[in-house]
Write a protein that holds these residues in place. Structure first.
Motif, mmCIF file in Angstrom:
data_model
loop_
_atom_site.group_PDB
_atom_site.id
_atom_site.type_symbol
_atom_site.label_atom_id
_atom_site.label_comp_id
_atom_site.label_asym_id
_atom_site.label_seq_id
_atom_site.Cartn_x
_atom_site.Cartn_y
_atom_site.Cartn_z
ATOM 1 N N UNK A 18 0.843 -1.202 0.000
ATOM 2 C CA UNK A 18 0.000 0.000 0.000
ATOM 3 C C UNK A 18 0.878 1.251 0.000
ATOM 4 N N UNK A 19 0.337 2.338 -0.530
ATOM 5 C CA UNK A 19 1.098 3.589 -0.591
ATOM 6 C C UNK A 19 1.513 4.068 0.800
ATOM 7 N N UNK A 20 0.624 4.035 1.822
ATOM 8 C CA UNK A 20 1.079 4.433 3.164
ATOM 9 C C UNK A 20 2.252 3.574 3.658
ATOM 10 N N UNK A 21 2.237 2.278 3.331
ATOM 11 C CA UNK A 21 3.337 1.408 3.746
ATOM 12 C C UNK A 21 4.617 1.729 2.959
ATOM 13 N N UNK A 22 4.470 2.091 1.681
ATOM 14 C CA UNK A 22 5.643 2.512 0.898
ATOM 15 C C UNK A 22 6.260 3.754 1.527
ATOM 16 N N UNK A 23 5.412 4.683 1.946
ATOM 17 C CA UNK A 23 5.909 5.910 2.570
ATOM 18 C C UNK A 23 6.608 5.613 3.891
ATOM 19 N N UNK A 25 8.164 2.777 4.558
ATOM 20 C CA UNK A 25 9.450 2.188 4.179
ATOM 21 C C UNK A 25 10.436 3.288 3.789
ATOM 22 N N UNK A 26 9.943 4.316 3.103
ATOM 23 C CA UNK A 26 10.808 5.446 2.724
ATOM 24 C C UNK A 26 11.420 6.072 3.985
ATOM 25 N N UNK A 27 10.556 6.325 4.979
ATOM 26 C CA UNK A 27 11.042 6.927 6.228
ATOM 27 C C UNK A 27 12.114 6.039 6.872
ATOM 28 N N UNK A 28 11.857 4.727 6.856
ATOM 29 C CA UNK A 28 12.795 3.795 7.473
ATOM 30 C C UNK A 28 14.126 3.730 6.714
ATOM 31 N N UNK A 29 14.074 3.715 5.386
ATOM 32 C CA UNK A 29 15.269 3.503 4.580
ATOM 33 C C UNK A 29 16.053 4.784 4.270
ATOM 34 N N UNK A 30 15.357 5.912 4.202
ATOM 35 C CA UNK A 30 16.022 7.168 3.861
ATOM 36 C C UNK A 30 16.137 8.118 5.052
ATOM 37 N N UNK A 31 15.464 7.797 6.142
ATOM 38 C CA UNK A 31 15.468 8.644 7.335
ATOM 39 C C UNK A 31 15.032 10.073 7.008
ATOM 40 N N UNK A 32 13.999 10.170 6.151
ATOM 41 C CA UNK A 32 13.420 11.474 5.789
ATOM 42 C C UNK A 32 11.979 11.251 5.349
ATOM 43 N N UNK A 33 11.240 12.340 5.231
ATOM 44 C CA UNK A 33 9.865 12.238 4.764
ATOM 45 C C UNK A 33 9.865 11.911 3.271
ATOM 46 N N UNK A 34 8.923 11.092 2.813
ATOM 47 C CA UNK A 34 8.873 10.761 1.388
ATOM 48 C C UNK A 34 8.464 11.989 0.563
ATOM 49 N N UNK A 35 9.000 12.100 -0.648
ATOM 50 C CA UNK A 35 8.625 13.229 -1.498
ATOM 51 C C UNK A 35 7.202 13.045 -2.019
ATOM 52 N N UNK A 36 6.568 14.134 -2.457
ATOM 53 C CA UNK A 36 5.175 14.047 -2.906
ATOM 54 C C UNK A 36 5.051 13.599 -4.367
ATOM 55 N N UNK A 37 5.818 12.598 -4.749
ATOM 56 C CA UNK A 37 5.793 12.127 -6.126
ATOM 57 C C UNK A 37 4.877 10.926 -6.254
ATOM 58 N N UNK A 38 4.689 10.483 -7.491
ATOM 59 C CA UNK A 38 3.765 9.377 -7.720
ATOM 60 C C UNK A 38 4.316 8.054 -7.178
ATOM 61 N N UNK A 39 3.450 7.106 -7.119
ATOM 62 C CA UNK A 39 3.746 5.788 -6.562
ATOM 63 C C UNK A 39 4.904 5.110 -7.294
ATOM 64 N N UNK A 40 4.921 5.205 -8.620
ATOM 65 C CA UNK A 40 5.986 4.575 -9.410
ATOM 66 C C UNK A 40 7.358 5.098 -8.993
ATOM 67 N N UNK A 41 7.434 6.401 -8.729
ATOM 68 C CA UNK A 41 8.699 6.987 -8.288
ATOM 69 C C UNK A 41 9.110 6.381 -6.939
#
Length: 150
Positions: A18-23, A25-41
């Motif tokens: 799910x998109x919330x779960x992708x976001x 994972x972004x926080x966990x892996x990049x230690x930052x807020x996910x950018x407001x780009x599309x799901x594919x990005x």
């Protein structure tokens, strides 16, 4: 029995996450807020990051070579180097806009844009040619919401 590499399974799972779960994972892996780009990005950057962390990143020589190529492309022009590639349409993208009952097709090129067989440096110039008035080309072609700024 050999231990199976879990990375391919993690990469495949991104497609159904799910998109919330992708976001998250972004926080966990990049230690930052996910950018407001599309799901594919998000999926593609997460896939890269997962592999980078598991297998290692680019070699220093490769990073230097990429930086040198970038320097050749923008000639050290700081303004060009600040243009976010993720905000510009991909070369070959076709933008379609109907104006006063006429459909206009613009193709994104490596140097800018093409409309009616002619090259243009900006979408605003094309919008002006179509309408006869000044327009923000990104707004005219629906690539930017003029109220929200993105």
């Amino acid at each position: 029995m050999t231990k199976q590499d879990p990375i391919p399974a993690r990469l495949a799972a991104l497609k159904t996450t799910s998109t919330p779960d992708l976001k998250q994972q972004w926080r966990d892996l990049f230690d930052s807020e996910p950018p407001p780009f599309n799901r594919r990005y998000l999926e593609s950057r997460l896939a890269y990051r997962i592999q980078e962390l598991a297998y290692g990143g680019l070699k220093p020589e490769t990073v230097k070579r990429l930086e040198a190529l970038g320097e050749q492309l923008d000639g050290g022009d700081r303004k060009k180097s600040r243009i976010r590639a993720d905000l510009t349409p991909i070369v070959g993208t076709r933008l379609i806009r109907e104006w006063q009952g006429v459909e206009h097709l613009v193709t994104v090129t490596a140097d800018g844009f093409e409309w009616q067989g002619r090259p243009y440096k900006s979408l605003s110039a094309i919008a002006r040619a179509i309408t006869g008035t000044r327009w923000n080309g990104w707004v005219f072609f629906g690539l930017k919401n003029h109220r929200r700024g993105a």
